[in-house]
Write a protein that holds these residues in place. Structure first.
Motif, PDB file in Angstrom:
ATOM      1  N   GLY A  22     -25.709  -2.205  -1.271  1.00 59.50           N
ATOM      2  CA  GLY A  22     -26.370  -1.149  -2.047  1.00 59.50           C
ATOM      3  C   GLY A  22     -26.815  -1.597  -3.427  1.00 59.50           C
ATOM      4  O   GLY A  22     -27.177  -0.776  -4.262  1.00 59.50           O
ATOM      5  N   ILE A  23     -26.773  -2.907  -3.687  1.00 58.05           N
ATOM      6  CA  ILE A  23     -27.164  -3.409  -5.013  1.00 58.05           C
ATOM      7  C   ILE A  23     -28.611  -3.899  -4.958  1.00 58.05           C
ATOM      8  O   ILE A  23     -28.964  -4.734  -4.121  1.00 58.05           O
ATOM      9  CB  ILE A  23     -26.223  -4.556  -5.459  1.00 58.05           C
ATOM     10  N   THR A  24     -29.433  -3.360  -5.841  1.00 58.08           N
ATOM     11  CA  THR A  24     -30.846  -3.744  -5.867  1.00 58.08           C
ATOM     12  C   THR A  24     -30.981  -5.189  -6.334  1.00 58.08           C
ATOM     13  O   THR A  24     -30.401  -5.551  -7.363  1.00 58.08           O
ATOM     14  CB  THR A  24     -31.618  -2.825  -6.846  1.00 58.08           C
ATOM     15  N   PRO A  25     -31.726  -6.014  -5.583  1.00 55.38           N
ATOM     16  CA  PRO A  25     -31.911  -7.402  -6.016  1.00 55.38           C
ATOM     17  C   PRO A  25     -32.455  -7.492  -7.447  1.00 55.38           C
ATOM     18  O   PRO A  25     -33.385  -6.770  -7.805  1.00 55.38           O
ATOM     19  CB  PRO A  25     -32.906  -7.960  -5.000  1.00 55.38           C
ATOM     20  N   ARG A  26     -31.870  -8.371  -8.243  1.00 57.46           N
ATOM     21  CA  ARG A  26     -32.316  -8.583  -9.622  1.00 57.46           C
ATOM     22  C   ARG A  26     -31.897  -9.984 -10.054  1.00 57.46           C
ATOM     23  O   ARG A  26     -31.105 -10.638  -9.366  1.00 57.46           O
ATOM     24  CB  ARG A  26     -31.724  -7.527 -10.563  1.00 57.46           C
ATOM     25  N   LEU A  27     -32.396 -10.404 -11.215  1.00 55.15           N
ATOM     26  CA  LEU A  27     -31.980 -11.703 -11.746  1.00 55.15           C
ATOM     27  C   LEU A  27     -30.684 -11.518 -12.521  1.00 55.15           C
ATOM     28  O   LEU A  27     -30.580 -10.620 -13.360  1.00 55.15           O
ATOM     29  CB  LEU A  27     -33.047 -12.274 -12.684  1.00 55.15           C
ATOM     30  N   VAL A  28     -29.710 -12.384 -12.235  1.00 53.97           N
ATOM     31  CA  VAL A  28     -28.408 -12.305 -12.896  1.00 53.97           C
ATOM     32  C   VAL A  28     -28.088 -13.678 -13.472  1.00 53.97           C
ATOM     33  O   VAL A  28     -28.285 -14.695 -12.800  1.00 53.97           O
ATOM     34  CB  VAL A  28     -27.312 -11.904 -11.875  1.00 53.97           C
ATOM     35  N   VAL A  29     -27.597 -13.710 -14.713  1.00 53.56           N
ATOM     36  CA  VAL A  29     -27.082 -14.955 -15.295  1.00 53.56           C
ATOM     37  C   VAL A  29     -25.590 -14.764 -15.549  1.00 53.56           C
ATOM     38  O   VAL A  29     -25.191 -13.837 -16.254  1.00 53.56           O
ATOM     39  CB  VAL A  29     -27.800 -15.304 -16.622  1.00 53.56           C
ATOM     40  N   VAL A  30     -24.779 -15.626 -14.923  1.00 58.45           N
ATOM     41  CA  VAL A  30     -23.337 -15.600 -15.186  1.00 58.45           C
ATOM     42  C   VAL A  30     -23.098 -16.580 -16.326  1.00 58.45           C
ATOM     43  O   VAL A  30     -23.390 -17.774 -16.190  1.00 58.45           O
ATOM     44  CB  VAL A  30     -22.528 -16.001 -13.932  1.00 58.45           C
ATOM     45  N   MET A  31     -22.650 -16.076 -17.476  1.00 60.12           N
ATOM     46  CA  MET A  31     -22.551 -16.888 -18.699  1.00 60.12           C
ATOM     47  C   MET A  31     -21.103 -17.000 -19.190  1.00 60.12           C
ATOM     48  O   MET A  31     -20.229 -16.228 -18.788  1.00 60.12           O
ATOM     49  CB  MET A  31     -23.440 -16.294 -19.797  1.00 60.12           C
ATOM     50  N   GLY A  32     -20.900 -17.957 -20.094  1.00 59.15           N
ATOM     51  CA  GLY A  32     -19.579 -18.137 -20.699  1.00 59.15           C
ATOM     52  C   GLY A  32     -19.310 -19.614 -20.932  1.00 59.15           C
ATOM     53  O   GLY A  32     -20.068 -20.478 -20.491  1.00 59.15           O
ATOM     54  N   VAL A  33     -18.215 -19.902 -21.602  1.00 54.98           N
ATOM     55  CA  VAL A  33     -17.888 -21.298 -21.935  1.00 54.98           C
ATOM     56  C   VAL A  33     -17.456 -22.053 -20.673  1.00 54.98           C
ATOM     57  O   VAL A  33     -17.195 -21.436 -19.622  1.00 54.98           O
ATOM     58  CB  VAL A  33     -16.758 -21.367 -23.001  1.00 54.98           C
ATOM     59  N   ALA A  34     -17.350 -23.366 -20.788  1.00 57.34           N
ATOM     60  CA  ALA A  34     -16.901 -24.194 -19.666  1.00 57.34           C
ATOM     61  C   ALA A  34     -15.528 -23.711 -19.207  1.00 57.34           C
ATOM     62  O   ALA A  34     -14.635 -23.454 -20.024  1.00 57.34           O
ATOM     63  CB  ALA A  34     -16.833 -25.657 -20.108  1.00 57.34           C
ATOM     64  N   GLY A  35     -15.380 -23.556 -17.908  1.00 55.81           N
ATOM     65  CA  GLY A  35     -14.101 -23.124 -17.344  1.00 55.81           C
ATOM     66  C   GLY A  35     -13.978 -21.617 -17.201  1.00 55.81           C
ATOM     67  O   GLY A  35     -13.003 -21.113 -16.627  1.00 55.81           O
ATOM     68  N   ALA A  36     -14.958 -20.869 -17.692  1.00 58.16           N
ATOM     69  CA  ALA A  36     -14.870 -19.399 -17.627  1.00 58.16           C
ATOM     70  C   ALA A  36     -14.936 -18.902 -16.186  1.00 58.16           C
ATOM     71  O   ALA A  36     -14.542 -17.770 -15.892  1.00 58.16           O
ATOM     72  CB  ALA A  36     -15.994 -18.774 -18.453  1.00 58.16           C
TER      73      ALA A  36
END
Ligand SMILES: Nc1ncnc2c1ncn2[C@@H]1O[C@H](COP(=O)(O)OP(=O)(O)O)[C@@H](O)[C@H]1O
Ligand SMILES: O=C(O)[C@H](O)[C@@H](O)[C@H](O)[C@H](O)COP(=O)(O)O
Length: 193
Positions: A22-36
């Motif tokens: 049920g999630i509409t396709p979109r652009l996602v960026v998973v961000m954070g420091v190394a190891g997050a």
């Protein structure tokens, strides 16, 4: 009109991906420091949603990888071409009109602005974890060029996601599956707003 005939014109664009969960396709960026846990969460979202994913680690130049492997953090000049390649990957996915997930540290606001350029406006999932857990994860992570010694510079460079930016900040929990479930819920909530 014959049974099952469509009222849409023959050249009407079809959705290229189903709305998985049920999630509409979109652009996602998973961000954070190394190891997050960016790569882990991005791959988990890919498995759940079927959207393509890309690890921004793979888009670094050999020179940048060698610098980091030797314990030297990148500066913003050295990040320019890398962020351009990250943006190009997002733009290519947008061109196909499907959802996609990029695992990319995107530590500074300016880095995220670069990824947002040309109205791509990806949704950022920012992962937070305490420094002790991050160090432990990086020390145990097999076969990766990024040494744990670069964690302090990563944390010093990080400019947290602000309320004005499209996205949400999540705690990277002890079990990757729990964090992936949080990320899915965040995307479902974002869909409803
Ligand atoms: N929630 C988590 N709890 C414990 N370890 C994790 C978690 N998420 C990822 N890891 C492990 O920590 C290491 C770093 O995760 P990774 O996804 O590569 O982070 P990043 O891409 O942000 O650098 C990997 O060895 C991974 O298996
Ligand atoms: O300095 C940066 O802009 C980055 O943080 C970045 O270079 C990235 O973090 C590395 O590619 C390490 O990879 P992981 O973040 O996946 O550990």
């Amino acid at each position: 009109m014959p049974q099952n005939a469509s009222t849409l014109p023959p050249d009407h664009p079809l959705p290229t991906q189903p709305a998985a969960q049920g999630i509409t396709p979109r652009l996602v960026v998973v961000m954070g420091v190394a190891g997050a846990g960016k790569s882990t969460v991005a791959e988990g979202l890919h498995n759940e949603l079927g959207w393509p994913w890309q690890d921004a680690d793979a888009l670094h130049s050999p020179e940048s990888r060698a610098l980091m492997a030797a314990g030297t953090p990148l500066d913003d000049t050295q990040r320019v071409d890398w962020l351009t390649r990250c943006h190009a990957w997002l733009a290519e996915q947008a061109r196909h009109g499907h959802g996609a997930i990029l695992a990319c540290s995107a530590l500074r606001l300016a880095h995220r602005d670069r990824l947002r350029a040309d109205h791509l406006n990806p949704f950022f999932l920012a992962l937070n974890a305490d420094p002790a857990s991050l160090t432990q994860r990086l020390e145990k992570r097999p076969g990766h060029f990024m040494p744990a010694s670069l964690l302090p510079s990563q944390l010093a460079t990080l400019e947290p996601l602000t309320p004005e930016e499209s996205g949400v900040t999540l705690q990277s929990l002890a079990q990757p599956a729990e964090t992936i479930a949080l990320a899915l819920n965040a995307l479902k909530r974002a869909d409803q707003t």
